[in-house]
Design a protein around this motif. Structure first.
Motif, PDB file in Angstrom:
ATOM      1  N   PRO A 692      55.290  65.684  76.148  1.00 36.12           N
ATOM      2  CA  PRO A 692      55.585  64.486  76.542  1.00 36.12           C
ATOM      3  C   PRO A 692      55.281  64.104  78.167  1.00 36.12           C
ATOM      4  CG  PRO A 692      57.733  65.469  75.625  1.00 36.12           C
ATOM      5  CD  PRO A 692      56.564  66.338  75.531  1.00 36.12           C
ATOM      6  N   LEU A 693      54.667  62.752  78.182  1.00 37.43           N
ATOM      7  CA  LEU A 693      53.927  62.497  79.242  1.00 37.43           C
ATOM      8  C   LEU A 693      54.975  62.200  80.431  1.00 37.43           C
ATOM      9  CD1 LEU A 693      51.491  59.932  77.769  1.00 37.43           C
ATOM     10  CD2 LEU A 693      51.130  62.355  78.563  1.00 37.43           C
ATOM     11  N   HIS A 771      46.509  64.818  89.098  1.00 37.96           N
ATOM     12  CA  HIS A 771      46.313  63.305  89.787  1.00 37.96           C
ATOM     13  C   HIS A 771      45.612  62.450  88.926  1.00 37.96           C
ATOM     14  CE1 HIS A 771      47.455  61.538  93.450  1.00 37.96           C
ATOM     15  NE2 HIS A 771      46.444  60.802  93.382  1.00 37.96           N
ATOM     16  N   ALA A 772      44.509  62.959  88.413  1.00 40.46           N
ATOM     17  CA  ALA A 772      43.559  62.266  87.496  1.00 40.46           C
ATOM     18  C   ALA A 772      44.642  61.803  86.170  1.00 40.46           C
ATOM     19  CB  ALA A 772      42.459  62.868  86.766  1.00 40.46           C
ATOM     20  N   ILE A 773      45.387  62.750  85.725  1.00 41.76           N
ATOM     21  CA  ILE A 773      46.145  62.325  84.468  1.00 41.76           C
ATOM     22  C   ILE A 773      47.340  61.283  84.684  1.00 41.76           C
ATOM     23  CG2 ILE A 773      48.020  63.356  82.865  1.00 41.76           C
ATOM     24  CD1 ILE A 773      46.451  66.127  83.176  1.00 41.76           C
ATOM     25  N   LYS A 774      47.817  61.303  86.195  1.00 43.78           N
ATOM     26  CA  LYS A 774      48.808  60.082  86.478  1.00 43.78           C
ATOM     27  C   LYS A 774      48.075  58.856  86.274  1.00 43.78           C
ATOM     28  CE  LYS A 774      51.266  58.519  90.490  1.00 43.78           C
ATOM     29  NZ  LYS A 774      51.553  58.719  91.996  1.00 43.78           N
ATOM     30  N   PHE A 779      46.975  53.651  83.482  1.00 39.66           N
ATOM     31  CA  PHE A 779      45.818  52.608  82.699  1.00 39.66           C
ATOM     32  C   PHE A 779      46.034  52.742  81.229  1.00 39.66           C
ATOM     33  CE2 PHE A 779      44.745  52.594  87.069  1.00 39.66           C
ATOM     34  CZ  PHE A 779      44.376  51.288  87.562  1.00 39.66           C
ATOM     35  N   LYS A 780      46.894  53.710  80.633  1.00 37.41           N
ATOM     36  CA  LYS A 780      47.302  53.875  79.403  1.00 37.41           C
ATOM     37  C   LYS A 780      45.790  54.270  78.475  1.00 37.41           C
ATOM     38  CE  LYS A 780      50.881  50.363  78.930  1.00 37.41           C
ATOM     39  NZ  LYS A 780      51.172  49.201  78.497  1.00 37.41           N
ATOM     40  N   LYS A 781      45.301  55.372  79.051  1.00 39.65           N
ATOM     41  CA  LYS A 781      43.913  55.996  78.671  1.00 39.65           C
ATOM     42  C   LYS A 781      44.271  57.102  77.726  1.00 39.65           C
ATOM     43  CE  LYS A 781      40.784  53.926  81.639  1.00 39.65           C
ATOM     44  NZ  LYS A 781      39.428  53.774  82.691  1.00 39.65           N
ATOM     45  N   ILE A 785      43.646  61.291  78.569  1.00 44.39           N
ATOM     46  CA  ILE A 785      44.792  62.080  78.819  1.00 44.39           C
ATOM     47  C   ILE A 785      44.644  63.390  78.126  1.00 44.39           C
ATOM     48  CG2 ILE A 785      47.421  62.300  78.654  1.00 44.39           C
ATOM     49  CD1 ILE A 785      47.437  59.234  79.224  1.00 44.39           C
ATOM     50  N   GLN A 786      44.371  63.164  76.903  1.00 47.86           N
ATOM     51  CA  GLN A 786      44.102  64.264  76.059  1.00 47.86           C
ATOM     52  C   GLN A 786      43.020  65.309  76.519  1.00 47.86           C
ATOM     53  OE1 GLN A 786      43.633  63.088  71.934  1.00 47.86           O
ATOM     54  NE2 GLN A 786      45.724  62.127  71.937  1.00 47.86           N
ATOM     55  N   GLN A 787      41.945  64.751  77.099  1.00 49.41           N
ATOM     56  CA  GLN A 787      40.715  65.509  77.437  1.00 49.41           C
ATOM     57  C   GLN A 787      41.310  66.187  78.606  1.00 49.41           C
ATOM     58  OE1 GLN A 787      36.997  63.480  77.634  1.00 49.41           O
ATOM     59  NE2 GLN A 787      37.202  62.660  75.533  1.00 49.41           N
ATOM     60  N   LEU A 788      41.870  65.433  79.510  1.00 51.44           N
ATOM     61  CA  LEU A 788      42.373  66.065  80.825  1.00 51.44           C
ATOM     62  C   LEU A 788      43.250  67.310  80.575  1.00 51.44           C
ATOM     63  CD1 LEU A 788      42.560  63.085  83.139  1.00 51.44           C
ATOM     64  CD2 LEU A 788      40.805  64.694  83.160  1.00 51.44           C
TER      65      LEU A 788
END
Length: 811
Positions: A692-693, A771-774, A779-781, A785-788
């Motif tokens: 969960p995010l 930090h990139a995942i945050k 921005f609901k990408k 998110i899955q790739q990161l």
């Protein structure tokens, strides 16, 4: 776009004081500022161009020209100093040459092709001087003379140094040194009797004799009204006088000859004057002539006082210009004949060397408020009936007789009227009446000469523009001329004996020495940078400073301090003018070169003069929220519903290009494609279960220090994982990653490539990815998110595998 050129007298006589307590130069500077404030009230002043010229030797006299902005103009104005000669003639020539710099390049004068009033650069030259005697290096002249030799190419094509859209006005300051009783009465300011007055009248301007501050303000308000778009024309009567009305007989003013302006109004839609017909030249163009005769700056237009009816036909364009009020306009209006007109001519404009044919007429307005000059086609009384018959009788199908009459008219018309006549006929609906084989009437040598002049003028324009702003070289001294015919003392054979006699070592022979002979000598100039040594002459010291000066003299005598120069003490070293206190750049130039840095990899710190907390933002931890939006933030950002977030995204995409920061390409060109990575994205999707995010992307986990606190590694591992705050390159790399995440679209290759460039321990790499995942969550990408998450899982597996290698090897 009016050009306002201020020509300020910077001779030494401008240092004299007025009853106001200020110098003439200060009064001149204040007058320029007041004029600009008064002019700013007019909405048309937005297009004004200001120039500043002084009496310094060219090219150093041009302080602000074509390329300088308003700030440069004001700075140069405030820094003017009065120390020179009254070289008014050279300064006026410099001002006119500066205005005429681009005229040949733009072709605005249209030499040999008629004078177009709608081709103009309205210029007003405002000279502010004290009206004293003219001086230059060779003497004191009685009259004003402008140098005949001009560096500008093509200046020989006009007899005068000015043009018909340039007018000279002079404010001659006559303010007394002592206050006088205030018995001044408001009225017209008289003209001055100095040498510049005649020059002003020749250009269509005037001079003002300014005696008080109130008169100066009155003159400035009058000058603001003089800034008009127009050209100056000489009007002169030809033929007999008209019958005088009874109410005009007793006036007795010289109305038959005047030198006035015609207003050229700009088009209200475009702001540019528009016209059709030129004023004819005072010569007939000859195709065999290798040169052009020089023209006068102001055309001589002669008017006949024979009453005629004004002629005009439908759809034929004509130009109408209003005359500046003058005795001529007053006389025409007093006749009260608004339905009659007087024809105007230019001598020698036709083939025969006579008065020529009419090209327009003077006519009072219907309301009798002004007099207008109507400019029509050349010899319009012949052309207009022909064109009227063409449309009304022949219905655009002329017969042979009409064509012969039209051909005869074209032969008597100057050839430079062909192009405007073709344009007028095209507008009227008859485009094929004139053959295309007819030329403009200039020879090939004249056309090539004008093109060559245009190229030379462009080169001279660039050279003069570059020279603006350069300081005049400091003169070492004034050379003393030798008026005697004998040789110098230094060239005599018995020079040594004469020198011994002068120094007292031998007998002095006064007969052999000519004390009026000064060959090779120079008079030293006053250096303003050298401070006066007041301790040398006690009479130069003010009474209140005697005790302080005695202290300085005592320290100078005893030489108690070796670091001080003669005549200075500790207090004197810190006594500098207020204007020099903030001159930190000059202080930096005097400082020795700093030593090199111990660690050259560390980011350089800016000098912190004025702000000791000033730092280089590239080497700091920057808040990405403040960094992303350069403009004002949206205060309603907290209400992050779908509509607001969608509006926010739309605003970000439509941000002005001026607010976006340029994207710097990554320094490492070894991009890694995700699809070609050792562990593919598709293969990893089934092996790793996403968490969960909200729990995974807690803000506390994003800090490198929090990673250290939650780590269960041994102390040795902590020492290797510990990182300092990101340096300049790492901080910039993190900024670029965040920018790529925030970009719209589904191409995430650049983000993964930038993450491959992250160097350092696991803690740093994990920090960048989280930090990139945050940001991707914000921005609901979801795809990103899955790739990161896959990249992060792969990084953890690699670290776990590498951490087990030493233990297995130990077993």
């Amino acid at each position: 776009m009016p050009i306002l050129l201020f020509l300020l007298d910077t001779s030494a006589s401008m240092n004299q004081r007025t009853y106001l307590g200020t110098t003439y130069l200060d009064v001149a500077k204040g007058a320029v500022e007041v004029f600009m404030k008064l002019r700013a009230r007019d909405p048309a002043s937005r297009g004004d161009r200001y120039m500043l010229v002084t009496f310094d030797d060219p090219p150093y006299g041009v302080k602000a020209g074509w390329k300088e902005n308003h700030a440069t103009f004001m700075c140069e104005l405030k820094n003017l100093q009065a120390s020179g000669l009254t070289t008014l003639g050279h300064a006026l020539r410099t001002a006119f040459d500066l205005l005429n710099l681009n005229r040949l390049v733009s072709g605005i004068d249209n030499y040999g092709q008629g004078r177009n009033p709608f081709f103009l650069e309205p210029s007003v030259i405002i000279t502010i001087t004290d009206g004293n005697k003219l001086t230059h290096s060779s003497g004191v002249p009685d009259e004003l003379h402008l140098p005949l030799n001009s560096p500008l190419a093509g200046s020989e094509l006009t007899k005068e140094p000015f043009r018909w859209d340039q007018r000279l006005f002079a404010l001659v300051l006559r303010l007394p040194g002592a206050a006088t009783p205030d018995n001044e009465q408001l009225g017209s300011v008289p003209t001055d009797e100095s040498a510049i007055t005649q020059m002003c009248e020749v250009t269509g301007g005037r001079s003002y004799c300014v005696r008080t501050q109130r008169m100066l303000n009155q003159c400035l308000e009058s000058l603001v009204q003089k800034v008009q778009s127009g050209v100056v024309i000489n009007f002169e009567k030809t033929g007999p006088d008209p019958p005088l009305p009874i109410h005009v007989i007793h006036y007795g003013f010289p109305w038959h000859s005047c030198h006035k302006l015609i207003y050229v109004r700009p088009n209200p839609k475009t702001g540019v004057p528009v016209g059709h017909w030129p004023i004819p030249e005072s010569f007939w163009p000859d195709q065999n002539s290798p040169t052009l005769p020089p023209r006068s700056a102001h055309p001589m237009v002669r008017f006949s006082c024979v009453d005629c009816e004004p002629m005009v036909i439908d759809k034929l364009p004509f130009d109408k210009y209003e005359l500046e009020p003058s005795p001529l306009t007053q006389y025409v209006l007093e006749r009260k004949s608004p339905h009659m007109c007087w024809q105007v001519f230019v001598s020698s404009s036709g083939k025969q060397n006579d008065l020529g044919q009419p090209f327009g007429y003077l006519k009072a307005s219907t309301t009798l408020t002004c007099v207008n000059l109507f400019v029509m086609p050349y010899n319009y009384p012949v052309l207009l009936p022909l064109l009227d018959d063409l449309f009304k009788v022949h219905k655009l199908k002329p017969n042979l007789k009409w064509r012969q009459a039209f051909e005869m008219y074209l032969k008597t018309m100057p050839p430079y009227y062909l192009l405007p006549l073709k344009k007028a006929l095209r507008m009227m609906g008859a485009p094929n009446l004139i053959a295309d084989t007819m030329d403009c009437g200039l020879s090939y040598s004249v056309i090539s000469y004008l093109k060559k002049l245009s190229q030379q003028a462009k080169i001279e324009s660039d050279r003069l523009i570059v020279s603006v702003g350069k300081k005049a070289p400091q003169e070492t001294g004034i050379k003393v001329k030798n008026h005697s015919s004998s040789l110098s003392l230094a060239h005599r054979r018995d020079f040594k004996q004469l020198l011994q006699g002068i120094t007292g070592e031998g007998p002095l022979r006064l007969v052999d020495i000519n004390f009026k002979e000064f060959a090779g000598f120079q008079i030293a100039l006053l250096n303003k940078d050298v401070k006066p040594q007041a301790y040398r002459n006690a009479y130069d010291i003010p009474r209140r400073n005697l005790l302080d000066q005695l202290t300085r003299m005592r320290s100078n005598l005893l030489r108690t301090s070796q670091k001080l120069i003669r005549g200075q003490d500790e207090d004197y070293l810190h006594s500098i003018p207020v204007a020099q206190m903030g001159n930190y750049q000059e202080y930096l130039k005097m400082m020795p070169s700093p030593l090199r840095e111990i660690d050259p990899d560390q980011p350089k710190r800016l000098h912190t003069f004025g702000n000791p907390f000033k730092q280089d933002k590239k080497g700091m931890m920057i808040d990405e929220a403040d960094e992303f939006v350069a403009g004002p933030q949206n205060k309603k950002r907290g209400n992050s519903n779908d509509s607001n977030s969608g509006a926010t995204m739309k605003r970000r995409r439509s941000m002005s290009p001026l607010l976006r920061r340029p994207q710097t390409p990554p320094g490492n060109t070894n991009h890694v494609v995700v699809g070609k990575s050792p562990v593919g994205v598709q293969g990893q999707q089934n092996l790793i279960k996403p968490q969960p995010l909200e729990e995974k992307h807690n803000c506390e986990r994003l800090s490198p220090q929090s990673q250290l606190e939650g780590s269960e590694a041994d102390p040795a591992g902590l020492e290797t994982i510990f990182i300092a705050p990101l340096d300049g390159s790492q901080a910039e790399l993190r900024t670029r990653v965040i920018k790529e995440v925030r970009k719209p679209g589904r191409n995430y290759q650049a983000i993964l490539s930038l993450l491959q460039q992250v160097k350092g321990p696991l803690n740093v790499q994990r920090y960048f990815i989280q930090h990139a995942i945050k940001e991707a969550v914000r921005f609901k990408k979801r795809v990103l998110i899955q790739q990161l998450e896959l990249v992060l899982a792969e990084l953890e597996e690699k670290h776990a595998a590498s951490s087990q290698l030493p233990n297995n090897h130990g077993r």
